[in-house]
Scaffold this motif. Structure first.
Motif, mmCIF file in Angstrom:
data_model
loop_
_atom_site.group_PDB
_atom_site.id
_atom_site.type_symbol
_atom_site.label_atom_id
_atom_site.label_comp_id
_atom_site.label_asym_id
_atom_site.label_seq_id
_atom_site.Cartn_x
_atom_site.Cartn_y
_atom_site.Cartn_z
ATOM 1 N N LEU A 47 0.769 -1.099 -0.133
ATOM 2 C CA LEU A 47 -0.059 -0.037 -0.052
ATOM 3 C C LEU A 47 0.843 1.267 -0.012
ATOM 4 O O LEU A 47 0.378 2.391 0.185
ATOM 5 C CB LEU A 47 -0.769 0.032 1.254
ATOM 6 C CG LEU A 47 -1.924 -1.268 1.348
ATOM 7 C CD1 LEU A 47 -2.617 -1.046 2.695
ATOM 8 C CD2 LEU A 47 -2.788 -1.233 0.217
ATOM 9 N N ASP A 48 2.087 1.103 -0.341
ATOM 10 C CA ASP A 48 2.857 2.375 -0.225
ATOM 11 C C ASP A 48 2.694 3.061 -1.267
ATOM 12 O O ASP A 48 2.246 2.554 -2.450
ATOM 13 C CB ASP A 48 4.705 1.980 -0.224
ATOM 14 C CG ASP A 48 5.076 1.456 1.063
ATOM 15 O OD1 ASP A 48 4.201 1.653 2.129
ATOM 16 O OD2 ASP A 48 6.111 1.223 1.324
ATOM 17 N N SER A 49 2.686 4.553 -1.505
ATOM 18 C CA SER A 49 2.460 5.256 -2.196
ATOM 19 C C SER A 49 3.783 6.110 -2.521
ATOM 20 O O SER A 49 4.735 6.082 -1.773
ATOM 21 C CB SER A 49 1.360 6.247 -2.034
ATOM 22 O OG SER A 49 1.503 7.108 -0.799
ATOM 23 N N ASP A 50 3.867 6.706 -3.618
ATOM 24 C CA ASP A 50 5.110 7.671 -4.042
ATOM 25 C C ASP A 50 5.223 8.770 -3.110
ATOM 26 O O ASP A 50 4.034 9.496 -2.647
ATOM 27 C CB ASP A 50 4.762 8.083 -5.426
ATOM 28 C CG ASP A 50 4.603 6.634 -6.261
ATOM 29 O OD1 ASP A 50 5.493 5.853 -5.877
ATOM 30 O OD2 ASP A 50 4.498 6.932 -7.481
ATOM 31 N N VAL A 51 6.446 8.935 -2.817
ATOM 32 C CA VAL A 51 6.666 9.831 -1.985
ATOM 33 C C VAL A 51 6.722 11.299 -3.016
ATOM 34 O O VAL A 51 7.182 11.145 -3.721
ATOM 35 C CB VAL A 51 7.939 10.008 -1.182
ATOM 36 C CG1 VAL A 51 8.454 11.139 -0.242
ATOM 37 C CG2 VAL A 51 7.879 8.588 -0.391
ATOM 38 N N PRO A 52 6.064 12.193 -2.458
ATOM 39 C CA PRO A 52 6.106 13.568 -3.115
ATOM 40 C C PRO A 52 7.493 14.165 -3.574
ATOM 41 O O PRO A 52 8.463 13.900 -2.792
ATOM 42 C CB PRO A 52 5.345 14.572 -2.340
ATOM 43 C CG PRO A 52 4.559 13.801 -1.463
ATOM 44 C CD PRO A 52 5.169 12.639 -1.064
ATOM 45 N N GLU A 53 7.364 14.774 -4.709
ATOM 46 C CA GLU A 53 9.080 15.120 -5.119
ATOM 47 C C GLU A 53 9.403 16.266 -4.099
ATOM 48 O O GLU A 53 10.477 16.458 -4.270
ATOM 49 C CB GLU A 53 8.653 15.673 -6.411
ATOM 50 C CG GLU A 53 8.425 14.628 -7.549
ATOM 51 C CD GLU A 53 9.557 13.556 -7.817
ATOM 52 O OE1 GLU A 53 10.653 14.186 -7.847
ATOM 53 O OE2 GLU A 53 9.447 12.456 -7.854
ATOM 54 N N ASP A 54 8.552 16.982 -3.404
ATOM 55 C CA ASP A 54 9.140 17.835 -2.650
ATOM 56 C C ASP A 54 9.872 17.349 -1.471
ATOM 57 O O ASP A 54 11.087 18.098 -1.012
ATOM 58 C CB ASP A 54 8.130 18.665 -1.837
ATOM 59 C CG ASP A 54 6.981 19.226 -2.807
ATOM 60 O OD1 ASP A 54 7.538 19.713 -3.898
ATOM 61 O OD2 ASP A 54 5.860 19.651 -2.526
ATOM 62 N N PHE A 55 9.809 16.221 -1.198
ATOM 63 C CA PHE A 55 11.020 15.543 -0.263
ATOM 64 C C PHE A 55 12.132 15.481 -0.871
ATOM 65 O O PHE A 55 13.037 15.211 -0.024
ATOM 66 C CB PHE A 55 9.939 13.999 0.072
ATOM 67 C CG PHE A 55 8.961 14.554 1.173
ATOM 68 C CD1 PHE A 55 9.427 14.249 2.667
ATOM 69 C CD2 PHE A 55 7.838 14.460 0.887
ATOM 70 C CE1 PHE A 55 8.429 14.266 3.409
ATOM 71 C CE2 PHE A 55 6.841 14.693 1.634
ATOM 72 C CZ PHE A 55 7.070 14.689 3.066
ATOM 73 N N LYS A 56 12.360 15.603 -2.004
ATOM 74 C CA LYS A 56 13.645 15.231 -2.655
ATOM 75 C C LYS A 56 14.648 16.515 -2.212
ATOM 76 O O LYS A 56 15.863 16.508 -2.328
ATOM 77 C CB LYS A 56 13.376 15.045 -3.969
ATOM 78 C CG LYS A 56 12.951 13.722 -4.644
ATOM 79 C CD LYS A 56 12.952 13.405 -5.998
ATOM 80 C CE LYS A 56 12.535 12.147 -6.124
ATOM 81 N NZ LYS A 56 12.467 11.784 -7.704
ATOM 82 N N THR A 57 13.831 17.700 -2.239
ATOM 83 C CA THR A 57 14.665 18.746 -1.685
ATOM 84 C C THR A 57 15.130 18.782 -0.405
ATOM 85 O O THR A 57 14.356 18.197 0.399
ATOM 86 C CB THR A 57 13.837 20.018 -2.249
ATOM 87 O OG1 THR A 57 12.479 20.241 -1.293
ATOM 88 C CG2 THR A 57 13.186 20.040 -3.483
ATOM 89 N N SER A 58 15.948 19.582 0.060
ATOM 90 C CA SER A 58 16.375 20.013 1.276
ATOM 91 C C SER A 58 15.571 20.668 1.996
ATOM 92 O O SER A 58 15.624 21.101 3.327
ATOM 93 C CB SER A 58 17.734 20.356 1.356
ATOM 94 O OG SER A 58 17.778 21.487 0.744
ATOM 95 N N SER A 59 14.370 21.376 1.492
ATOM 96 C CA SER A 59 13.574 22.179 2.148
ATOM 97 C C SER A 59 12.843 21.672 3.484
ATOM 98 O O SER A 59 12.401 22.486 4.219
ATOM 99 C CB SER A 59 12.462 22.736 1.264
ATOM 100 O OG SER A 59 11.667 21.769 1.010
ATOM 101 N N TYR A 60 12.913 20.285 3.370
ATOM 102 C CA TYR A 60 12.159 19.535 4.507
ATOM 103 C C TYR A 60 12.921 19.515 5.664
ATOM 104 O O TYR A 60 12.694 19.010 6.736
ATOM 105 C CB TYR A 60 11.507 18.461 3.959
ATOM 106 C CG TYR A 60 10.227 18.471 3.428
ATOM 107 C CD1 TYR A 60 10.148 18.642 2.168
ATOM 108 C CD2 TYR A 60 8.815 18.623 4.113
ATOM 109 C CE1 TYR A 60 8.730 18.890 1.423
ATOM 110 C CE2 TYR A 60 7.920 18.449 3.580
ATOM 111 C CZ TYR A 60 7.602 18.764 2.236
ATOM 112 O OH TYR A 60 6.442 18.969 1.797
ATOM 113 N N LEU A 61 14.187 19.783 5.437
ATOM 114 C CA LEU A 61 15.339 19.674 6.558
ATOM 115 C C LEU A 61 15.166 20.849 7.587
ATOM 116 O O LEU A 61 14.823 21.816 7.166
ATOM 117 C CB LEU A 61 16.658 19.712 6.056
ATOM 118 C CG LEU A 61 16.873 18.368 5.097
ATOM 119 C CD1 LEU A 61 18.149 18.440 4.632
ATOM 120 C CD2 LEU A 61 16.723 17.108 6.111
#
Length: 696
Positions: free
Chosen positions: A682-696
């Motif tokens: 049931l895993d879904s794709d992680v949004p592309e936004d997570f690829k950036t370091s903005s979530y750090l």
DNA sequence: AGACTGCCTG
DNA sequence: CAGGCAGTCT
């Protein structure tokens, strides 16, 4: 702006006022009175006698009364009437008629009511009258002008203001002044002996004065400290006065005649100061009379030069005077310190640090400049537009700056020699597995310290520095002998409790992984070689997992419960992946799943206990207690909007657990595996936004 | 053997 | 959250 000054305003104001007075003395006697001037600032009781108004204001009035007008305003108001008396003394020779018995109170009140103060009677000089009595100064601009003029006098330490300020005082006040002068002379006598010796011997440093007693040496540290403190206060006050003056000056209407007059008078004042520079006059009263005559001459020149001066000239001159006053004081203080021959103060003992050397370099520079201006040619030098460099040098050598820089420097050696403090324990790993991060920690450390300093200032805590966790010291690359206990301790701090330090050390995390995870230790050599290949890795690449990474991983869990290594590498591009990091990340998600499934099982059993017969009655919404528990775990800050898909997956998972438990499948030791198989799909794709370091 | 996972424990 | 361990899979 003045809030920071209020706490020590009493010292500042009194010292400043006295500094103006002492500066004048120093100008008159560039050689001998320099130390006595600085020493004069040490006299605590003297300001009381000389300027009771200030002392009383500082102590008797609540600080709130200065919140608006500020101390400077009080000071200016106090001195303004002195200026008026000075101006008018050339035209009025009336005797004092309204001698107020409560002179000290009058002085203290004077800051509140300049009109009343202007009516203050003359003192022992008995030359000044207050024309404002008969001709009240209703013109606001005139008041400004007078204020500005007095600023100049106070700052430049002109004898005029001082003299006439004294002249306005009552007999009691005059008595106080006499006492003050006597005290001043006594102080000067006390200090002359060592000074004479100093000059006669020719060596100003490391010479113990002949008059120095054991008591003297005991208090020298304290005196030195007080000197520095007062110097600092004076510097601050000088800057504030300068700013205040410029502010007042800029408010002046260019068309206003007062502006030109102020400028002209200031120039004449500069001439007067210059004349005092080369003066060898030593007697206070004699100088007073002489200054009075000079003032008359100045006033004659005023009308002559009225239209020839420009505002810039005034600004520059004022800056020069301000800067020179500060530098003079600095020079005196440090010469005093050096001439006493006392042991270096705790601050001076830190001279081995680069910062301190820089500060001392500034001091030397200032002293050189000060020695220059103490020469007879100082008259010419005083006119030169050198205000900026003087101002900067005075700032660079601010005692506060020194202290702050030192406090930073002290921390490093206090933490660094761990290997010599802690018992050395044989490390469980070969030498070549030395924590490699030290190879490139130095440039990282320095640059980030600089950035930290620029960003947060020297007083900020370096514990928040990304590369400086509290116990993460900087060690030389050959820190092979670093005790294992130290490393282990650091590992605990940097890995287990990283959450307490935002973006804590990636280096520490790597250390943890390379040293504490048994199945990872093989990687250490590889990591070291990798680090050696690129000892100065980009700062953007994290060498370890930070709390921010953990937070990001938790948020990613809302999308994927079983992320592959590739997914992890994709969504943590700022992490230098190795098997250590990968294992840690996988372990994180394993822990996430563990908690997730534990919650699911718990709530499924709770539903059964609650008597829910139909699985369809079990739903998971954002209001559900289950969701709140999960959200609290993975999204503690609640600053992330959990996707609806996660709610669906959670509900499915709960249903699976409910069905399994209802079917008594939990008797099977591996009954959860079937559920896991379902959930992992049931895993879904992680949004592309997570690829950036903005979530750090 | 290595990667990955889950369980247990602290 | 991590360490340790065992199990499974490739």
């Amino acid at each position: 702006m003045f809030d920071s000054c209020i706490s020590r305003n009493s010292d500042s104001v009194t010292c400043e006022s006295e500094a103006a007075f002492l500066l004048r003395m120093n100008l008159s006697h560039p050689d001998q009175n320099m130390h006595s001037s600085s020493e004069g600032c040490l006299e605590d009781d003297k300001p009381d006698v000389m300027l009771p108004c200030f002392r009383r204001n500082m102590y008797d009035e609540p600080l709130a009364s200065y919140s608006n007008g500020s101390i400077i305003s009080q000071l200016l108001r106090k001195t303004i009437h002195n200026k008026r008396a000075l101006d008018d003394s050339h035209f009025y020779l009336s005797s004092s008629t309204a001698v107020d018995s409560s002179q000290e109170d009058q002085s203290s009140v004077s800051s509140k009511d300049s009109t009343v103060e202007a009516a203050s009677p003359t003192g022992h000089v008995s030359t000044a009258a207050s024309p404002e009595r008969e001709h009240p100064m209703t013109d606001h601009l005139q008041a400004k002008r007078a204020r500005v003029e007095n600023i100049i006098r106070v700052m430049a330490g002109s004898p005029n203001s001082r003299q006439h300020g004294d002249s306005e005082r009552s007999d009691t006040d005059a008595r106080d002044n006499r006492e003050a002068r006597e005290a001043y002379r006594e102080n000067k006598r006390k200090q002359r002996l060592p000074q004479h010796q100093e000059h006669s011997v020719g060596g100003p440093t490391n010479r113990r004065p002949a008059s120095s007693s054991s008591e003297n040496s005991n208090t020298k540290d304290e005196e030195c400290h007080k000197l520095k403190e007062q110097l600092h206060s004076m510097q601050r006050l000088l800057r504030q006065l300068q700013e205040k003056f410029l502010q007042v000056y800029n408010q002046e209407d260019p068309e206003n005649r007062g502006e030109t007059e102020v400028a002209v008078e200031h120039d004449t004042l500069g001439e007067s100061i210059a004349s005092h520079y080369i003066s060898t006059e030593d007697d206070f009263e004699r100088k007073n009379s002489r200054v009075t005559a000079e003032c008359k001459d100045q006033m004659k020149v005023v009308g002559f030069l009225v239209h020839q001066r420009e505002s810039q000239n005034l600004k520059e001159t004022l800056k020069q005077e301000l800067s020179r006053a500060v530098n003079d004081c600095v020079d005196r203080v440090f010469k005093k310190v050096s001439s006493t021959g006392l042991d270096p103060s705790p601050q001076q003992r830190m001279c081995s640090s680069p910062e301190m050397q820089i500060s001392l370099g500034a001091d030397r520079k200032s002293q050189q400049a000060g020695s220059i201006q103490e020469q007879p040619q100082a008259e010419e030098a005083a006119v030169k537009p050198r205000s900026l460099e003087y101002y900067e040098s005075s700032e660079a050598q601010s005692p506060q700056d020194q202290t702050e820089a030192l406090s930073l420097v002290v921390r490093k050696p206090s933490v660094t020699p761990l290997s010599s403090v802690n018992p050395t324990v044989k490390r469980p790993y070969p030498v070549h597995q030395t924590p490699f991060q030290f190879n490139y920690s130095t440039p990282l450390h320095d640059s980030q310290i600089l950035e930290h300093l620029l960003k947060y200032g020297p007083h900020s805590n370096f514990g928040g520095l990304p590369c400086m966790p509290p116990s993460m010291d900087r060690t030389s690359p050959d820190s092979v002998d670093l005790p294992w206990d130290t490393i282990a301790m650091r590992s605990k701090v940097t890995s287990s409790h990283l959450g307490h330090h935002a973006r804590s050390s990636a280096l520490g995390a790597v250390t943890v992984d390379s040293l504490c995870l048994p199945h990872v230790k093989i990687e250490c050599g590889e990591l070291q070689s990798m680090a050696e290949r690129n000892p100065y890795m980009s700062l953007n690449i994290q060498e370890g997992l930070t709390p921010s990474h953990l937070k990001k991983a938790k948020l990613m869990f809302f999308y994927t419960r079983y992320p592959s290594s590739n997914v992890l590498k994709t969504f943590f591009p700022d992490v230098k992946f190795n098997r250590c990091i990968t294992s840690q990340l996988i372990k994180w998600f394993s822990n996430f799943r563990e908690f997730y499934y534990i919650q699911m099982e718990k709530f499924a059993r709770q539903a059964i206990v609650d008597g829910i017969s139909d699985v369809k009655d079990i739903t998971v919404s954002r209001d559900s207690e289950l969701f709140r528990a999960l959200n609290m775990h993975y999204n503690k800050a609640n600053d992330f909007h959990v996707p609806d898909r996660f709610l669906e997956v959670a509900e499915i998972t709960l249903h699976e657990f409910y069905n399994a438990i209802s079917a008594a499948k939990d008797s099977d030791p591996s009954w959860k595996k079937a559920i896991y198989k379902v959930i992992c799909k049931l895993d879904s794709d992680v949004p592309e936004d997570f690829k950036t370091s903005s979530y750090l």
